[in-house]
Design an enzyme around this catalytic site. Structure first.
Site, mmCIF file in Angstrom:
data_model
loop_
_atom_site.group_PDB
_atom_site.id
_atom_site.type_symbol
_atom_site.label_atom_id
_atom_site.label_comp_id
_atom_site.label_asym_id
_atom_site.label_seq_id
_atom_site.Cartn_x
_atom_site.Cartn_y
_atom_site.Cartn_z
ATOM 1 N N GLY A 45 -10.372 60.978 9.741
ATOM 2 C CA GLY A 45 -10.426 61.594 11.062
ATOM 3 C C GLY A 45 -10.671 60.628 12.202
ATOM 4 O O GLY A 45 -10.355 60.948 13.354
ATOM 5 N N SER A 47 -9.104 57.894 12.588
ATOM 6 C CA SER A 47 -7.859 57.170 12.865
ATOM 7 C C SER A 47 -6.730 58.058 13.356
ATOM 8 O O SER A 47 -5.631 57.568 13.622
ATOM 9 C CB SER A 47 -7.394 56.420 11.599
ATOM 10 O OG SER A 47 -8.322 55.424 11.228
ATOM 11 N N ASN A 104 -11.200 54.727 4.361
ATOM 12 C CA ASN A 104 -9.865 54.478 4.902
ATOM 13 C C ASN A 104 -9.278 53.172 4.381
ATOM 14 O O ASN A 104 -9.993 52.185 4.238
ATOM 15 C CB ASN A 104 -9.915 54.442 6.431
ATOM 16 C CG ASN A 104 -10.413 55.755 7.016
ATOM 17 O OD1 ASN A 104 -10.381 56.788 6.355
ATOM 18 N ND2 ASN A 104 -10.883 55.726 8.249
ATOM 19 N N ASP A 106 -6.461 51.998 6.010
ATOM 20 C CA ASP A 106 -5.518 51.645 7.079
ATOM 21 C C ASP A 106 -5.764 50.264 7.677
ATOM 22 O O ASP A 106 -4.963 49.765 8.466
ATOM 23 C CB ASP A 106 -5.522 52.700 8.191
ATOM 24 C CG ASP A 106 -6.913 52.992 8.760
ATOM 25 O OD1 ASP A 106 -7.740 52.053 8.827
ATOM 26 O OD2 ASP A 106 -7.177 54.151 9.123
ATOM 27 N N HIS A 123 -11.794 52.511 -0.674
ATOM 28 C CA HIS A 123 -10.450 52.807 -1.164
ATOM 29 C C HIS A 123 -9.466 51.681 -0.876
ATOM 30 O O HIS A 123 -8.252 51.885 -0.812
ATOM 31 C CB HIS A 123 -9.959 54.133 -0.574
ATOM 32 C CG HIS A 123 -10.794 55.302 -1.004
ATOM 33 N ND1 HIS A 123 -10.789 56.518 -0.369
ATOM 34 C CD2 HIS A 123 -11.688 55.430 -2.027
ATOM 35 C CE1 HIS A 123 -11.634 57.346 -0.966
ATOM 36 N NE2 HIS A 123 -12.189 56.696 -1.970
ATOM 37 N N CYS A 131 -6.214 39.192 -6.906
ATOM 38 C CA CYS A 131 -5.877 38.675 -8.231
ATOM 39 C C CYS A 131 -6.885 39.239 -9.221
ATOM 40 O O CYS A 131 -8.085 38.954 -9.120
ATOM 41 C CB CYS A 131 -5.924 37.149 -8.234
ATOM 42 S SG CYS A 131 -5.660 36.423 -9.875
ATOM 43 N N SER A 202 -14.148 64.984 5.480
ATOM 44 C CA SER A 202 -14.417 66.334 4.987
ATOM 45 C C SER A 202 -15.514 66.342 3.942
ATOM 46 O O SER A 202 -15.931 67.407 3.484
ATOM 47 C CB SER A 202 -13.132 66.946 4.404
ATOM 48 O OG SER A 202 -12.685 66.177 3.291
ATOM 49 N N ASN A 226 -17.571 66.166 12.408
ATOM 50 C CA ASN A 226 -16.295 66.580 11.841
ATOM 51 C C ASN A 226 -15.956 67.952 12.391
ATOM 52 O O ASN A 226 -16.851 68.781 12.593
ATOM 53 C CB ASN A 226 -16.369 66.633 10.307
ATOM 54 C CG ASN A 226 -14.994 66.596 9.659
ATOM 55 O OD1 ASN A 226 -14.224 65.665 9.873
ATOM 56 N ND2 ASN A 226 -14.679 67.608 8.866
#
Length: 296
Positions: A45, A47, A104, A106, A123, A131, A202, A226
């Site tokens: 949220g 981004s 995120n 991104d 993530h 590597c 969320s 949120n």
């Protein structure tokens, strides 16, 4: 994935009234002033104002797939850090914000200027390769879009002498294990956190959703920003229903801080920064084979 989409009631968005929001901003600002170990936890949220879809919002990726809707391709080809991203940079510079944990991939947090040693990207990061053999991480100018599903091989080779390991993208899919070094660093900071601020998430994906409340029994305050309700709302010291950029704009004004404009730092060409990144960006233990299929 689409099966993780929320139902119609769960995706309903709520907004605080201007008076409610103003009171809550003043309370949050005081929480930040009083905090000694302030940690921010971010989700998709933060981004959306950069032109990147979230996942479980009314027009989110998983929401659309669950309804059989094909979303149009993104209109922003090179997203830039938002007002919220840049506010975190200043909060960290002023020593209010001690650490950042993000779901995120991104890459906008690093692009904004957040130090690799001050963030755990649970993530992964779309601009990074790693590597698995020796553990070396690589930061790229653009997103690593070419890779093989399952093996996550990008076709590039490690440059460490006598290693020659095959590089893999670092973004974490639903079938993959969590990056252990990164998760451990996030947990260490969560265990000593006295103020957790969750923004644009969320609070549905584990283990990320459990981290912001790890220290509640020791008196930690948790704040969630949120538009949708979350399963952790009842644990909050403060619950804000407003857009992330609006909240951070008001918070920075209340703290008498200026949000810096985004400047392209060209991190991929900065040798000193790249050295810092390689030494301090937390990812996975060398030799770990649990996050991909096939041979090392």
């Amino acid at each position: 994935m689409a099966h993780t989409a929320l139902n119609d009631d769960e995706i309903t968005e709520y907004f605080d009234t201007p008076d409610e929001l103003d009171k809550k901003i003043k309370t949050l600002a005081q929480f930040i002033r009083d905090s000694k170990q302030f940690v921010v936890y971010t989700g998709a949220g933060i981004s959306t104002s950069a032109g990147i879809n979230d996942f479980r919002g009314p027009s989110g990726v998983w929401t659309a797939r669950a309804r059989g809707i094909v979303l149009p391709p993104p209109t922003v080809r090179n997203p830039e850090p938002t007002l919220t991203h840049m506010a975190y940079v200043e909060l960290m510079k002023q020593n209010y914000l001690k650490f950042l944990v993000s779901q995120n991939c991104d890459g906008l947090h690093l692009k904004s200027g957040i130090s690799p040693s001050k963030i755990a990207e649970l993530h992964g990061n779309g601009n990074c390769e790693a590597c698995a053999k020796c553990g070396k991480v690589y930061y790229r100018q653009k997103h690593v879009n070419q890779y093989e599903h399952g093996t996550w091989l990008t076709g590039n080779t490690c440059t460490v002498p006598n290693c020659y390991g095959r590089l893999r993208c670092t973004t974490v899919a639903f079938t993959q294990s969590m990056p252990d070094i990164c998760l451990n660093k996030a947990m260490q900071n969560s265990q000593i956190c006295d103020l957790s601020l969750c923004m644009g998430t969320s609070m549905r994906v584990s283990p990320a959703c459990t981290l912001p409340c790890m220290n509640l029994q020791a008196g930690q305050k948790m704040v969630i920003v949120n538009l949708q309700k979350t399963p952790y709302d009842k644990n909050c010291a403060l619950r804000i229903f407003a857009r992330c950029d609006d909240v951070m704009s008001m918070i920075m004004k209340e703290l008498n801080l200026t949000i810096p404009p985004y400047v392209d730092l060209k991190l991929w060409s900065d040798e000193q920064w790249l050295k810092d990144f390689e030494n301090n960006w937390p990812f996975r233990t060398a030799g770990d084979k649990g996050w991909f299929s096939g041979n090392m």
